[in-house]
Design a protein around this motif. Structure first.
Motif, PDB file in Angstrom:
ATOM      1  N   ARG A 159       0.770  -1.240  -0.004  1.00 44.76           N
ATOM      2  CA  ARG A 159      -0.151  -0.057   0.165  1.00 44.76           C
ATOM      3  C   ARG A 159       0.737   1.299  -0.038  1.00 44.76           C
ATOM      4  O   ARG A 159       0.355   2.293   0.040  1.00 44.76           O
ATOM      5  N   ASP A 160       2.104   1.240  -0.140  1.00 42.66           N
ATOM      6  CA  ASP A 160       3.104   2.405  -0.011  1.00 42.66           C
ATOM      7  C   ASP A 160       4.410   2.320  -0.836  1.00 42.66           C
ATOM      8  O   ASP A 160       5.432   2.636  -0.498  1.00 42.66           O
ATOM      9  N   LEU A 179      -0.478   6.919  -6.000  1.00 47.91           N
ATOM     10  CA  LEU A 179      -1.531   6.531  -5.672  1.00 47.91           C
ATOM     11  C   LEU A 179      -2.387   6.098  -6.796  1.00 47.91           C
ATOM     12  O   LEU A 179      -2.401   6.810  -7.872  1.00 47.91           O
ATOM     13  N   GLY A 232      -1.206   6.794   1.436  1.00 45.61           N
ATOM     14  CA  GLY A 232      -0.406   6.963   0.127  1.00 45.61           C
ATOM     15  C   GLY A 232       0.193   7.967  -0.073  1.00 45.61           C
ATOM     16  O   GLY A 232       0.263   9.186   0.537  1.00 45.61           O
TER      17      GLY A 232
END
Length: 708
Positions: free
Chosen positions: A511-512, A555, A550
């Motif tokens: 997620r990042d 993103l 994010g």
């Protein structure tokens, strides 16, 4: 004579008690009120002694009726000051677009001061049709919302602020600085009827009570907002009951809450007391008006008796001995209580930092938990030389990273998290639990953590060569990042993500993914880091519905619009990293026109116009084969497809990169490592699967899933 002494003592005592009852909110001799607003200490008006420091100085504008107070440091009108740590101010409407006569200031900056927007009372609000409003800090997206309009604009005006022409989002804790941005998008509504769009920080209670129609805010220059405040750079020698000493900031009969990381404190009166806890005698015992004070002081002497001096001397001697014993007992009791308090404090920190929840999570997991150590605070203080500033090797949104050396000689990275809110505590526990489940050579290794300090500490293996972002954008001439290294790093990161998505015992979404979260070890091998917002997912689960988090530029647009994060969202972020490796450019092109500020958009446009060679990094053009560059570019384009279903999986991406690397090795062997020059104007050809496949290595089945 004796009755006269009694009377004088009674009067003196009553006057002393009366002085406590008449205690003021400001410092003696200082102005305590401006217009209709009370200004209690540590705020103050007048000379430097009337307020704690320059941030708390208030100026009174007497040219208005009634006069208005202003915070001098940030030039905002004060509406109300509360000693519970909040202050209500008139805050400007920050950002506007197509609004006649309205300003368009987009930044607020209070770094170094005691003020931050209250995450309890203040909301970031946007008004207008088809608005994408968000605010960023250090190019990191930290919040935002979207508005839509119905064809009946009047109905939208009267709707609550939940997305119809008006939207709101919560402010993160401790927000000291930010930049607000407004974008528009087409949702098929008649937004030309409402061209004016604007955003602002506002006190939620005031907004609900006083603004029936959000569109009326466009006629306002300021709206109320609530700020949190704390005292910094003050000392306190007590955390429960604070005596009146020169080293104590809080007054008598107070509770003092300290934060050792930020060197800040807050004061409050003890239960049963009221007043200003920041003044020496500010907190007095609460008494009702009907209470009375009965003071009886009796003094008797026996006239003509020689025993009085002897009796007095005996009383004094016994009193001195008793006092000495009392002091010794008090000192011994103080040491015992201090030791117990320290143990209790560590236990309290352990529980507050999620120790019990972490133990529960780890005990139910099947990873390498036994290898995760709980360090003591003394160990890590010694390892980092008491968190010396010279040991700082990185800072980010979650905290500060220090270089340290353990007693056994191992070099480690110690991550000291920022002040813990509930969300940050969840991220901390999440990162520990996830890293305990991962055993992969291209994922940074967690060695342990410490929970007995004010904020949690994480201990990682030390990665010496910084981040991939520093090497791509810093252009290190002493050790440049070659085409071969770029291809290898991309393959290693893809392999790690493929492992997280498909080979871990429980699938994990990172997620990042971004170049600053990819570290390079002593051999310049990739290490994926920062799992603070990562999530476990069930094997049969297709997506996660979460609050959007994010980094702007990486993103996934689908995730931003739907709040549904899928494995293809990680693929999109990895695609941006691939483009960075190809072009050497950052995800946001600040030097380009506003129309093409996104690297992803500019990359796709360049490919469509067959001008990709103009965007590529010079070293990539010089060292890479045309066929390999074409294949990587096409793969990156597939990864950032706006339709997530059309993106490849990370397994497919990893296999494709492994195949390209192997083909490159075969090519070099055939060419006997001879340098080949390419005509850069012919670098970019048709972008279809067939042309790329036929130009690449013939052995397309060389890489299998077992190789990955």
């Amino acid at each position: 004579m004796i009755s006269t002494v009694q009377w004088l003592l009674q009067i003196s005592l009553l006057l002393w008690l009366g002085k406590g009852l008449a205690a003021t909110q400001g410092k003696p001799g200082c102005q305590e009120r401006c217009g209709d607003v009370d200004i209690p200490y540590p705020f103050g008006i007048g000379s430097a002694g009337c307020y704690f420091d320059e941030w708390f100085e208030v100026t009174c504008n007497n040219s208005t009726n009634p006069p208005k107070p202003f915070l001098k440091g940030i030039n905002l009108e004060v509406l109300n000051v509360s000693l519970d740590g909040t202050i209500r101010v008139n805050n400007p409407v920050l950002l506007s677009q197509n609004c006649s006569g309205k300003p368009s200031n987009d930044t607020q900056w209070w770094e170094g001061g005691p003020f931050s927007f209250s995450d309890t009372y203040t909301r970031f609000t946007a008004v207008g049709c088809s608005v994408l409003a968000y605010f960023v800090q250090d190019n990191t997206l930290i919040g935002g919302c979207m508005t839509f309009c119905t064809k009946d604009v009047t109905a939208a005006k009267n709707a609550s602020c939940y997305g119809l022409a008006c939207c709101q989002t919560q402010v993160p804790p401790g927000l000291l600085s930010f930049t607000a941005k407004l974008d528009t998008f087409s949702d098929g509504s008649a937004d030309e009827q409402q061209p004016c769009k604007y955003a602002f920080m506002v006190d939620q209670e005031w907004f609900i009570s006083n603004v029936p129609d959000p569109h009326t805010v466009k006629d306002m220059e300021y709206v109320p907002a609530v700020l949190d405040w704390r005292i910094y750079n003050a000392t306190s020698n007590a955390s429960t009951s604070n005596p009146n000493t020169s080293t104590s900031f809080c007054g008598n009969n107070t509770l003092c809450s300290t934060d050792n990381q930020t060197l800040s404190l807050t004061c409050s009166c003890l239960p049963g007391h009221e007043g200003n806890p920041y003044l020496p005698q500010g907190c007095q015992e609460y008494r009702s008006k009907n209470d009375s004070y009965n003071i009886n002081i009796g003094i008797s002497f026996t006239k003509g008796t020689s025993e009085i001096p002897i009796l007095l001397r005996s009383i004094i001697a016994i009193g001195a001995l008793g006092t000495l014993l009392l002091v010794i007992s008090a000192w011994w009791l103080y040491k015992v209580l201090k030791r117990r308090k320290k143990i209790k404090y560590k236990k309290k920190c352990f529980i507050r930092n999620g120790g019990l929840l972490l133990e529960q999570q780890l005990s139910s997991s099947k990873g390498n938990v036994d290898k995760t150590k709980l360090f003591t605070s003394k160990e890590l203080e010694k390892a980092t030389d008491h968190y010396n500033e010279n040991r700082v090797i990185g800072q980010g949104g979650q905290g500060t990273v220090y270089k340290g050396m353990l007693m056994d000689g191992r070099i480690v990275a110690v991550k000291k998290l920022k002040i813990m809110s509930d969300s940050k505590l969840e991220q901390f526990i999440n990162e520990v639990v996830i890293l305990c489940q991962i055993n992969h050579r291209n994922v940074v290794k967690l060695l342990g953590c410490c929970l007995e300090t004010e904020v949690p500490l994480l201990v990682y293996e030390f990665i010496p060569n910084g981040t991939l972002s520093e090497h791509i954008h810093g252009q290190n001439e002493e050790f440049p990042i070659t085409w071969e290294m770029r291809l290898r790093i991309a393959t290693e990161v893809a392999g790690a993500l493929s492992y997280l998505h498909s080979a871990a015992s429980v699938p994990i979404y990172h997620r990042d993914i971004k170049s600053t979260n990819i570290l390079l070890d002593d051999k310049y091998r990739a290490k994926v880091a920062d799992f603070g917002i990562s999530k476990f997912v069930a094997i049969d689960q297709t997506h996660l519905t979460t609050q959007v988090q994010g980094t702007f530029g990486y993103l996934d647009p689908e995730y931003f619009q739907s709040s549904q994060f899928t494995e293809k969202s990680d693929v999109y972020s990895f695609g941006i990293v691939l483009i960075e490796l190809l072009t050497g450019k950052k995800p946001i092109l600040s030097t380009r026109s506003e129309e093409w500020k996104s690297l992803a958009s500019y990359f796709i446009l360049s490919m469509k116009k067959d001008h990709l060679s103009d965007l590529l990094d010079a070293r990539v053009i010089k060292e890479g084969r045309k066929e390999d560059i074409n294949e990587i570019a096409f793969l990156a384009r597939r990864c950032i497809n706006l339709n997530g279903k059309k993106r490849p999986t990370m397994i497919e991406v990893a296999m494709e990169l492994e195949r390209i690397r192997k083909c490159q090795g075969d090519f070099k062997a055939q060419e006997n490592f001879e340098e080949i020059e390419y005509n850069t104007t012919e670098l970019i050809g048709p972008w279809d699967v067939t042309s790329i496949s036929t130009d690449s290595c013939l052995n397309t089945n060389a890489s299998s899933s077992s190789d990955i």
